[in-house]
Design a protein around this motif. Structure first.
Motif, PDB file in Angstrom:
ATOM      1  N   LYS A 251      31.408  77.590 -29.499  1.00  0.00           N
ATOM      2  CA  LYS A 251      30.025  77.776 -29.934  1.00  0.00           C
ATOM      3  C   LYS A 251      29.050  77.476 -28.815  1.00  0.00           C
ATOM      4  CE  LYS A 251      26.837  76.428 -33.622  1.00  0.00           C
ATOM      5  NZ  LYS A 251      26.658  75.591 -34.850  1.00  0.00           N
ATOM      6  N   ARG A 252      29.355  76.449 -28.011  1.00  0.00           N
ATOM      7  CA  ARG A 252      28.487  76.098 -26.888  1.00  0.00           C
ATOM      8  C   ARG A 252      28.509  77.184 -25.814  1.00  0.00           C
ATOM      9  NH1 ARG A 252      29.647  69.605 -25.943  1.00  0.00           N
ATOM     10  NH2 ARG A 252      28.608  68.885 -27.862  1.00  0.00           N
ATOM     11  N   ARG A 253      29.654  77.810 -25.628  1.00  0.00           N
ATOM     12  CA  ARG A 253      29.761  78.869 -24.618  1.00  0.00           C
ATOM     13  C   ARG A 253      28.906  80.056 -24.975  1.00  0.00           C
ATOM     14  NH1 ARG A 253      36.293  78.993 -23.427  1.00  0.00           N
ATOM     15  NH2 ARG A 253      36.448  76.855 -22.571  1.00  0.00           N
ATOM     16  N   HIS A 254      28.802  80.329 -26.268  1.00  0.00           N
ATOM     17  CA  HIS A 254      28.030  81.487 -26.705  1.00  0.00           C
ATOM     18  C   HIS A 254      26.580  81.113 -27.016  1.00  0.00           C
ATOM     19  CE1 HIS A 254      31.590  83.996 -26.896  1.00  0.00           C
ATOM     20  NE2 HIS A 254      32.213  83.046 -27.574  1.00  0.00           N
TER      21      HIS A 254
END
Length: 254
Positions: A251-254
């Protein structure tokens, strides 16, 4: 990353029932395997070993009065090796391999993996051998009476359960995914020890009055069921924690 398989979701829908079923199998085979195995490994070093009864009493966290009832059930240190026959060793090995297979089956259910191939049974032998060595160290050398000894015991337990998952799952799950389960299992065992002090210790005293030595056996068997629930439940919690970590990272990557 571990994918959510149908088998894994099925475990979660019926977590309570399947977890209890595996814990019952763990307790039954564990009583036939761990008790004689610990009797033998504790007797292998009678001068420095604590003996199985003392080891079990410390694991249960029972009081001095209840400890005496536990010690009356089992052979004193040093006698088990002298009275063990070849047939007894063969039977112990058979039960031990069945116990290994039961633990592996529970781990595979938690991770939603298919059963391992028949030629992977050698892992049961290796795991049982390492378990024997770990129990010998616990019964003879590992101490928990000092902060340093307690830390060593906890670290050793985490390493053992971490490695056990990797070995019995045949390397199908990454090391980093298995670590939360090992930590959760050890924390659960520590919690079970506190629970034992509050519940099982008084039960041993009362059951001995009501049922004699058989009452103590019932308490020990109930404790083994609790250990089984903690072992498989800890691995299940570890999988959930790992998947949550992966979900948050994605989620953090996106």
């Amino acid at each position: 990353m571990i994918r959510r398989s149908p088998a894994g979701r099925g475990w979660r829908r019926g977590t309570d029932l399947e977890l209890f079923q595996h814990a019952l199998g763990f307790a039954a085979l564990g009583f036939l395997t761990l008790v004689p195995l610990l009797l033998i490994v504790s007797s292998a070093d009678p001068q420095h070993g604590r003996g199985f009864a003392q080891w079990l009493s410390e694991g249960l966290g029972v009081s001095a009065a209840s400890r005496g009832q536990v010690e009356r059930l089992f052979t004193p240190a040093g006698q088990a090796l002298r009275t063990t026959t070849a047939f007894g060793i063969v039977a112990l090995a058979a039960f031990g391999l069945s116990f290994s297979a039961a633990v592996q089956s529970g781990f595979e259910k938690v991770w939603g993996l298919p059963p391992a191939r028949w030629w992977a049974r050698w892992r049961h032998v290796v795991w049982l051998a390492v378990l024997t060595g770990y129990l010998f160290a616990s019964a003879t050398t590992l101490r928990s009476h000092t902060p340093t000894g307690a830390l060593i015991a906890v670290a050793g337990a985490i390493l053992f359960f971490w490695w056990s998952q990797r070995m019995l799952l045949g390397g199908r799950v990454r090391w980093r995914a298995l670590l939360p389960g090992a930590v959760a299992t050890v924390l659960g065992l520590l919690g079970l020890r506190v629970f034992s002090q509050l519940v099982f210790s008084p039960l041993i005293a009362s059951n001995t009055v009501s049922y004699g030595p058989f009452g103590t056996v019932l308490v020990v068997q109930s404790w083994l069921i609790g250990v089984g629930v903690v072992v498989f439940g800890g691995v299940l919690v570890g999988r959930l924690v790992h998947e949550e970590i992966v979900r948050v990272a994605l989620k953090r990557r996106h």
